[in-house]
Scaffold this active site. Structure first.
Site, short mmCIF file in Angstrom:
data_model
loop_
_atom_site.label_atom_id
_atom_site.label_comp_id
_atom_site.label_asym_id
_atom_site.label_seq_id
_atom_site.Cartn_x
_atom_site.Cartn_y
_atom_site.Cartn_z
N HIS A 307 89.38 76.93 111.77
CA HIS A 307 89.23 75.89 112.81
C HIS A 307 90.10 76.28 114.00
O HIS A 307 91.17 76.86 113.84
CB HIS A 307 89.70 74.51 112.28
CG HIS A 307 89.20 73.38 113.09
ND1 HIS A 307 89.82 72.97 114.23
CD2 HIS A 307 88.10 72.60 112.95
CE1 HIS A 307 89.16 71.96 114.76
NE2 HIS A 307 88.11 71.71 114.01
N ASP A 364 83.02 70.81 107.83
CA ASP A 364 81.64 71.20 107.44
C ASP A 364 81.55 71.76 106.03
O ASP A 364 80.45 71.93 105.51
CB ASP A 364 81.12 72.24 108.45
CG ASP A 364 80.96 71.64 109.82
OD1 ASP A 364 81.53 72.17 110.78
OD2 ASP A 364 80.31 70.59 109.93
C1 SDX Z 1 83.55 72.33 113.95
O1 SDX Z 1 86.77 72.19 117.66
C2 SDX Z 1 86.44 71.21 116.86
O2 SDX Z 1 87.09 70.20 116.77
C3 SDX Z 1 85.18 71.44 116.07
C4 SDX Z 1 84.87 70.43 114.97
C5 SDX Z 1 84.59 69.08 115.52
O3 SDX Z 1 84.80 68.09 114.79
O4 SDX Z 1 84.06 68.99 116.66
O5 SDX Z 1 85.95 70.35 114.06
C6 SDX Z 1 83.62 70.85 114.18
O6 SDX Z 1 82.97 73.03 114.75
C7 SDX Z 1 84.25 72.92 112.75
C8 SDX Z 1 84.16 74.50 112.69
C9 SDX Z 1 82.81 74.86 112.07
N1 SDX Z 1 82.59 76.34 112.16
C10 SDX Z 1 82.65 77.11 111.05
O7 SDX Z 1 82.94 76.71 109.92
C11 SDX Z 1 82.26 78.56 111.33
C12 SDX Z 1 83.24 79.50 110.62
N2 SDX Z 1 84.52 79.42 111.30
C13 SDX Z 1 84.82 80.38 112.33
O8 SDX Z 1 83.76 80.95 112.98
C14 SDX Z 1 86.06 80.07 113.14
O9 SDX Z 1 87.04 79.73 112.25
C15 SDX Z 1 86.00 79.02 114.23
C16 SDX Z 1 84.86 79.29 115.19
C17 SDX Z 1 85.83 77.67 113.63
C18 SDX Z 1 87.33 79.05 114.97
O10 SDX Z 1 87.38 80.27 115.63
P1 SDX Z 1 88.61 80.65 116.60
O11 SDX Z 1 89.58 79.55 116.74
O12 SDX Z 1 88.03 81.24 117.85
O13 SDX Z 1 89.36 81.72 115.76
P2 SDX Z 1 88.94 83.24 115.67
O14 SDX Z 1 87.46 83.36 115.58
O15 SDX Z 1 89.63 83.95 116.78
O16 SDX Z 1 89.54 83.67 114.25
C19 SDX Z 1 90.93 84.03 114.12
C20 SDX Z 1 90.95 85.06 112.98
C21 SDX Z 1 90.01 86.26 113.22
O17 SDX Z 1 90.54 87.35 112.50
P3 SDX Z 1 91.45 88.45 113.29
O18 SDX Z 1 90.62 88.92 114.50
O19 SDX Z 1 92.69 87.70 113.72
O20 SDX Z 1 91.70 89.53 112.29
O21 SDX Z 1 90.47 84.43 111.76
C22 SDX Z 1 89.28 85.09 111.34
C23 SDX Z 1 88.73 85.83 112.55
O22 SDX Z 1 87.92 86.96 112.13
N3 SDX Z 1 88.35 84.04 110.89
C24 SDX Z 1 87.55 84.11 109.83
C25 SDX Z 1 86.90 82.88 109.77
N4 SDX Z 1 87.29 82.12 110.79
C26 SDX Z 1 88.18 82.84 111.50
N5 SDX Z 1 87.35 85.10 108.92
C27 SDX Z 1 86.46 84.82 107.94
N6 SDX Z 1 85.78 83.66 107.80
C28 SDX Z 1 85.98 82.67 108.71
N7 SDX Z 1 85.31 81.52 108.59
#
Ligand code: SDX
Length: 429
Positions: A307, A364
């Site tokens: 998140h 989710d």
């Molecule tokens: C919602 O913002 C809100 O409030 C949203 C929400 C709401 O109520 O409106 O809460 C609803 O959208 C919840 C999120 C739903 N999405 C997912 O479940 C999709 C999977 N999650 C990711 O794609 C990710 O965690 C995000 C998009 C939710 C957050 O992404 P960020 O903040 O941009 O973080 P990032 O992508 O830069 O990740 C940081 C690190 C990375 O690794 P490094 O580059 O540091 O090595 O964490 C890793 C990412 O690769 N990472 C994951 C991961 N999520 C982040 N690795 C594996 N699986 C994951 N799910």
């Protein structure tokens, strides 16, 4: 806490004011930065940038706190109705008995959709994703109520639009499902409350009534409350920036629905179930899929994990996980995907890759399992998120409008070609 920030640019010192909120969050106010220094800031994804001041929702990602207008989400989910929470978010206070009765009566008066709109549904293919149908239907509502397009946005017209949107969204959502099944549309009925009405429109048929189960109604009420607002997330920011051009509320909400559809945002709940199903079909080898999620060369991510703000457990996920067990037990549903989800969560939370990145289950991760138990089709999961989030989007749009906030127009740093002359096509290589 500092009263101001001091920066030095080109050997010149500049003081920037500091803004502190009611929960002692601090921000450096850069609204005059470019005028006084010629510099702008840059922050892709706005990970460190506040777009506004807001009194609607407070969340603390480190402590896993979420409150609507000061009320903890845990108390609202346990005690309130979704209509009460919608009123709270939009008007700022919990309604008293009379206010709630008048609000619910007004919503019931507007649940019908103009008969002309039924023809729109017929034009969609059966496989049309309901989020695509919903966003265009909501945008089309503006054409049936031209008074909603007045930029002066007088409060009576806005309030009528607010009530029409809250009332009609479940009808449009249920009809998009019925249309995809090529089943006859079921009309809302005033003897039913908000959640009952939606379930009835989704699952009743002209030949037989849907038997309303209070366990399902209670679970749906809780899920809608948990999704109702979440400060400046992607779709809410979309609603605010579209509304900041004085676009009408229907158009702003339609834009929010489109933003929510993305798999990184509201679309994640559908992707979680598809992911769990894929793991189940693959034999349930959870360790293998956790390794894939960690592998930078593998596009697979653990959907429902991570998140932007919560670097601790998403408090909503905790409540939904508990509700999952209750609902499946009461409904006598034994879903192997729930077992896989719990195994996946356990393995991931013990793994350094997830611990180092503060990746926890988000709202989710478990919601799809409950929706599945409630017999909501997978493609409707994000629609359920939109129905829940609607009061939050409305509250945020209303706050932005009433505060007279300026049109949103971010700056950029240009990285393209410098000045160059046109070359006639005959002389190009
Ligand atoms: C919602 O913002 C809100 O409030 C949203 C929400 C709401 O109520 O409106 O809460 C609803 O959208 C919840 C999120 C739903 N999405 C997912 O479940 C999709 C999977 N999650 C990711 O794609 C990710 O965690 C995000 C998009 C939710 C957050 O992404 P960020 O903040 O941009 O973080 P990032 O992508 O830069 O990740 C940081 C690190 C990375 O690794 P490094 O580059 O540091 O090595 O964490 C890793 C990412 O690769 N990472 C994951 C991961 N999520 C982040 N690795 C594996 N699986 C994951 N799910």
């Amino acid at each position: 806490m500092s009263e101001k920030a001091k920066i030095v640019l080109d050997n010149k010192e500049h003081d920037l004011p500091v803004v502190t909120g009611s929960e002692n969050e601090n921000a450096i106010d850069i609204s005059k930065l470019r005028a006084s220094t010629g510099y702008i800031t840059i922050d892709p994804g706005y990970k460190n940038t506040g777009a506004t001041k807001s009194a609607i929702t407070f969340l603390d990602g480190e402590k896993g706190i979420l409150r609507y207008r000061g009320y903890p989400i845990e108390q609202l989910a346990a005690n309130a109705s979704f209509m009460e929470v919608a009123y709270l978010l939009i008007y700022g206070e919990l309604p008293n008995a009379i206010e709630l009765q008048l609000f619910e009566r007004s919503i019931k008066r507007h649940t019908l959709v103009h008969e002309d709109m039924k023809r729109f549904f017929e034009a969609y293919p059966a496989k049309a994703h309901p989020m695509g149908v919903l966003s265009s239907m909501v945008s089309s509502l503006a054409t049936f109520y031209p008074e909603s397009q007045n930029p002066d946005r007088n409060s009576e017209a806005v309030n009528l639009t607010i009530h029409r949107l809250i009332a009609k969204l479940p009808t449009l959502a249920a009809w998009s499902y019925k249309n995809s099944m090529r089943h006859p549309f079921m009309y809302p009925h005033n003897k039913l409350d908000y959640c009952e009405n939606f379930l009835n429109m989704m699952f009743s048929m002209p030949t037989e009534d849907y038997e309303i189960d209070p366990v399902i109604v209670d679970a749906l009420n809780k899920l809608l409350i948990l999704h109702a607002d979440h400060e400046q997330n992607c779709s809410t920011s979309t609603v605010r920036i579209v509304g900041s051009s004085q676009a009408n509320l229907y158009s702003s909400i339609s834009a929010g629905i489109c933003a929510l559809w993305g798999p990184l945002h509201g679309g994640a709940n559908q992707k979680v179930i598809e992911m769990l199903l894929k793991i189940h079909i693959d034999g349930g080898n959870v360790d293998k899929w956790v390794e894939k999620a960690k592998d930078k060369n593998d596009p697979f991510r653990l959907m429902g994990f991570g998140h932007r703000v919560y670097k601790n457990f998403d408090p909503r996920a905790k409540i939904i996980k508990k509700s999952c067990d209750d609902v499946l037990e009461k409904l006598g549903v034994n879903d192997p995907l729930l077992d896989i989800a719990k195994k996946l969560e356990k393995v991931a939370l013990e793994d350094d890759y997830f611990k180092e990145r503060n990746l926890y289950p988000n709202v989710d991760f478990y919601s799809g399992i409950i929706y599945k138990a409630l017999r909501i089709p997978t493609e409707m999961f994000t629609v359920m998120f939109a129905i829940g989030r609607l009061p939050g989007w409305i509250a945020q749009w209303k706050e932005m409008t009433e505060n007279g906030e300026p049109i949103g127009r971010p700056r950029q740093i240009y990285t393209g070609y410098n000045d160059r002359d046109y070359v006639d096509v005959s002389k190009r290589k």
